[in-house]
Structures are given as structure tokens and as C-alpha cells.
Scaffold this motif. Structure first.
Motif, PDB file in Angstrom:
ATOM      1  N   VAL A 185       0.878  -1.167   0.000  1.00 34.21           N
ATOM      2  CA  VAL A 185       0.000   0.000   0.000  1.00 34.21           C
ATOM      3  C   VAL A 185       0.916   1.218   0.000  1.00 34.21           C
ATOM      4  O   VAL A 185       1.702   1.412   0.929  1.00 34.21           O
ATOM      5  CB  VAL A 185      -0.921   0.014   1.232  1.00 34.21           C
ATOM      6  CG1 VAL A 185      -1.658   1.337   1.330  1.00 34.21           C
ATOM      7  CG2 VAL A 185      -1.910  -1.152   1.179  1.00 34.21           C
ATOM      8  N   ILE A 186       0.830   2.038  -1.045  1.00 32.26           N
ATOM      9  CA  ILE A 186       1.709   3.195  -1.177  1.00 32.26           C
ATOM     10  C   ILE A 186       0.887   4.475  -1.035  1.00 32.26           C
ATOM     11  O   ILE A 186      -0.105   4.663  -1.737  1.00 32.26           O
ATOM     12  CB  ILE A 186       2.427   3.202  -2.535  1.00 32.26           C
ATOM     13  CG1 ILE A 186       3.229   1.909  -2.722  1.00 32.26           C
ATOM     14  CG2 ILE A 186       3.354   4.409  -2.633  1.00 32.26           C
ATOM     15  CD1 ILE A 186       3.948   1.818  -4.052  1.00 32.26           C
ATOM     16  N   CYS A 187       1.317   5.333  -0.129  1.00 31.01           N
ATOM     17  CA  CYS A 187       0.647   6.613   0.101  1.00 31.01           C
ATOM     18  C   CYS A 187       1.508   7.720  -0.484  1.00 31.01           C
ATOM     19  O   CYS A 187       2.653   7.902  -0.060  1.00 31.01           O
ATOM     20  CB  CYS A 187       0.428   6.840   1.595  1.00 31.01           C
ATOM     21  SG  CYS A 187      -0.509   5.517   2.406  1.00 31.01           S
ATOM     22  N   THR A 188       0.975   8.467  -1.447  1.00 32.73           N
ATOM     23  CA  THR A 188       1.752   9.534  -2.059  1.00 32.73           C
ATOM     24  C   THR A 188       1.966  10.703  -1.106  1.00 32.73           C
ATOM     25  O   THR A 188       2.827  11.559  -1.346  1.00 32.73           O
ATOM     26  CB  THR A 188       1.093  10.059  -3.350  1.00 32.73           C
ATOM     27  OG1 THR A 188      -0.199  10.609  -3.033  1.00 32.73           O
ATOM     28  CG2 THR A 188       0.936   8.938  -4.370  1.00 32.73           C
ATOM     29  N   HIS A 189       1.179  10.744  -0.041  1.00 28.48           N
ATOM     30  CA  HIS A 189       1.311  11.766   0.988  1.00 28.48           C
ATOM     31  C   HIS A 189       0.524  11.300   2.212  1.00 28.48           C
ATOM     32  O   HIS A 189      -0.152  10.270   2.165  1.00 28.48           O
ATOM     33  CB  HIS A 189       0.821  13.126   0.490  1.00 28.48           C
ATOM     34  CG  HIS A 189      -0.595  13.105   0.002  1.00 28.48           C
ATOM     35  ND1 HIS A 189      -0.967  12.529  -1.190  1.00 28.48           N
ATOM     36  CD2 HIS A 189      -1.733  13.581   0.549  1.00 28.48           C
ATOM     37  CE1 HIS A 189      -2.267  12.646  -1.360  1.00 28.48           C
ATOM     38  NE2 HIS A 189      -2.760  13.283  -0.311  1.00 28.48           N
ATOM     39  N   GLY A 190       0.599  12.071   3.314  1.00 29.89           N
ATOM     40  CA  GLY A 190       0.034  11.586   4.565  1.00 29.89           C
ATOM     41  C   GLY A 190      -1.263  12.225   5.004  1.00 29.89           C
ATOM     42  O   GLY A 190      -1.690  12.018   6.146  1.00 29.89           O
ATOM     43  N   LEU A 191      -1.926  12.980   4.135  1.00 27.22           N
ATOM     44  CA  LEU A 191      -3.168  13.632   4.543  1.00 27.22           C
ATOM     45  C   LEU A 191      -4.244  12.595   4.884  1.00 27.22           C
ATOM     46  O   LEU A 191      -4.358  11.556   4.222  1.00 27.22           O
ATOM     47  CB  LEU A 191      -3.663  14.561   3.436  1.00 27.22           C
ATOM     48  CG  LEU A 191      -2.801  15.809   3.223  1.00 27.22           C
ATOM     49  CD1 LEU A 191      -3.240  16.563   1.975  1.00 27.22           C
ATOM     50  CD2 LEU A 191      -2.867  16.721   4.445  1.00 27.22           C
ATOM     51  N   LEU A 250       5.409   5.182   2.912  1.00 26.18           N
ATOM     52  CA  LEU A 250       5.164   6.622   2.990  1.00 26.18           C
ATOM     53  C   LEU A 250       6.511   7.311   3.141  1.00 26.18           C
ATOM     54  O   LEU A 250       7.424   6.770   3.769  1.00 26.18           O
ATOM     55  CB  LEU A 250       4.276   6.937   4.201  1.00 26.18           C
ATOM     56  CG  LEU A 250       3.942   8.408   4.471  1.00 26.18           C
ATOM     57  CD1 LEU A 250       2.858   8.895   3.509  1.00 26.18           C
ATOM     58  CD2 LEU A 250       3.470   8.598   5.916  1.00 26.18           C
ATOM     59  N   ASN A 251       6.639   8.501   2.582  1.00 22.94           N
ATOM     60  CA  ASN A 251       7.858   9.261   2.808  1.00 22.94           C
ATOM     61  C   ASN A 251       7.953   9.667   4.273  1.00 22.94           C
ATOM     62  O   ASN A 251       6.971  10.095   4.879  1.00 22.94           O
ATOM     63  CB  ASN A 251       7.871  10.506   1.916  1.00 22.94           C
ATOM     64  CG  ASN A 251       9.174  11.272   1.983  1.00 22.94           C
ATOM     65  OD1 ASN A 251       9.447  11.955   2.963  1.00 22.94           O
ATOM     66  ND2 ASN A 251       9.974  11.164   0.941  1.00 22.94           N
TER      67      ASN A 251
END
Length: 239
Positions: free
Chosen positions: A60-66, A86-87
Motif C-alpha cells: 500500500v503506497i501513500c503519495t502523501h500523509g493527509l 510513505l515518505n
């Protein structure tokens, strides 16, 4: 090539500085008949897993944490014991949604994830968040841009640009160097292409996004090295 892309659209309400906004979120599924990677798992994990079906979720890849984009991350990953990526710069945002856990993988610029017969290359595109990334899949001719770049231009939060200079620099230096026919698959709304968006870039730099457009013949606002006063410095030409 057997890899394909599917979209799951969910909707809900996001609160920003006390104001509520009704939004639709795109969750993207990349893979084949056996395995998939899920990108930006929005709030409805059940709907996402229904689209995944019996296929194995590898990551599961999140392009950002919002919050509205990571709300389904733990549940989607848990079914197949998949990793969550997540980065690291967006960990604080992640903890606003998931107080007792951290992602399994701290994504880095130019990292690579594999699924089916394609690779997803991580491209750092900060601006909306410090740890924002995009995911480029050369074999499929697509880039997943999260909130960095949407069909109507650079993404916002609650109608505002948190760090527009950083966002435009990332778009110009990292996304607009991709082939023009690359499909842009964002976290909100419909898709577009790199070429369709690039034709508006000079307008964005001139201030059209904030209503601060400069006169066409204006030279004021540029430093000797071409850096705009806003802090946006582009390196699109070979040096």
C-alpha cells in the motif's frame, strides 16, 4: 504486458481549519490477475478490497500523509499482511490518522516498487506536503501524482497552496520532464496528460494561480540567474 490500472472513487467530508469540504478521492490499483499495489487508499477500505478481490495486495503506497488519503491504509494492508509505504517527512501527518503505528517503509526519491511486470518509480514532489511523492510507471505510460498535480492544475488544501514555490518547482523539474503523452492519474478528479498541463506552466509561474499575474513584458521579479522572487528556480534545460 499483463499489468493494468483500476480506479476506486470514494467520497467524504474533509475539515480544514474548521471548514468542511466534500471531496471525492481516487484510489488506484496497479497489477494483474494475481497481485496488486494499492495507491492512496482513501477512507473506504471495504470498497477498495472489493475491487482487489482475491488478488494479493503486495504493498500500500501513500503519495502523501493527509488523512483522507491514508484512511484505509491499515485495513487494506492487513488483509494480506502487505507493507505500507510513505515518505518519512509525512510521518507526523500519518500519526494524525494512525496514532499507534508507523508505515513499514520510508520511501525515498528514486526508490522502486515492482508488481506484475511493471515498476513504480518514486519521484519526490513536495509542496502539498513535505513528503509528497509521485509514482512513475514507464511501461504503462502513467504517473500517479497524488495531490501535486490535478486535471485543473496544481492541487490545493482547503483552497490554499501550502508551499506553492516548492510545488511548482517539483512539477517543473520532476513531472514536466516526463514524456508529454504520459497520463497523469491524480488523487482527485479525472486524468489529464503531462502535455495538457505543461502548456499552462508559464501562466502559473506568472501568478495566475494566486491572482498575482505579472505583466507579459515584466522583467522585474527575476534575479540575475533567472530565479523568480517567489523562490522558484527551474532547471528544465540541459546544463
Amino acid at each position: 504486458m499483463t499489468a493494468r490500472i483500476e480506479r476506486v472513487v470514494t467520497e467524504g467530508v474533509v475539515t480544514v481549519d474548521g471548514s468542511e469540504y466534500k471531496v471525492e478521492n481516487n484510489t488506484w490499483i496497479v497489477g494483474d490477475d494475481e497481485e496488486v499495489i494499492v495507491i492512496d487508499p482513501a477512507r473506504d477500505a471495504e470498497a477498495i478490497l472489493e475491487s482487489v478481490g482475491e488478488r494479493e495486495v503486495l504493498a500500500v503506497i501513500c503519495t502523501h500523509g493527509l488523512p483522507d488519503h491514508v484512511g484505509g491504509a491499515i485495513e487494506v494492508a492487513a488483509r494480506d499482511e502487505a507493507v505500507v509505504a510513505l515518505n518519512r517527512k509525512d510521518r507526523r501527518l500519518w500519526r494524525e490518522t494512525w496514532e499507534e503505528t508507523y508505515p513499514d517503509i520510508d520511501m525515498e526519491d528514486e526508490g522502486v516498487f515492482g508488481v506484475a511486470d511493471v515498476e513504480l518509480e518514486v519521484i519526490a514532489t513536495p509542496g502539498i506536503t513535505q513528503g509528497g511523492v509521485s509514482l512513475y510507471v514507464e511501461e504503462l505510460g502513467v504517473v500517479f501524482t497524488g495531490k501535486t498535480l490535478l486535471a485543473d492544475g496544481p492541487g490545493k488544501i482547503g483552497g490554499e497552496y501550502p508551499a506553492l514555490a516548492d510545488q511548482l518547482t517539483a512539477i517543473g523539474e520532476r513531472l514536466f520532464t516526463l514524456p508529454g503523452d504520459t497520463r497523469v492519474l491524480p488523487a482527485h478528479g479525472e486524468e489529464t496528460t503531462i502535455a495538457d498541463q505543461e502548456q499552462h506552466f508559464d501562466e502559473w509561474l506568472a501568478g495566475s494561480l494566486t491572482g498575482d499575474r505579472e505583466p507579459e513584458d515584466a522583467t522585474e521579479g527575476l534575479l540575475a540567474d533567472g530565479t523568480k522572487v517567489s523562490g522558484i528556480k527551474l532547471r528544465l534545460d540541459d546544463e
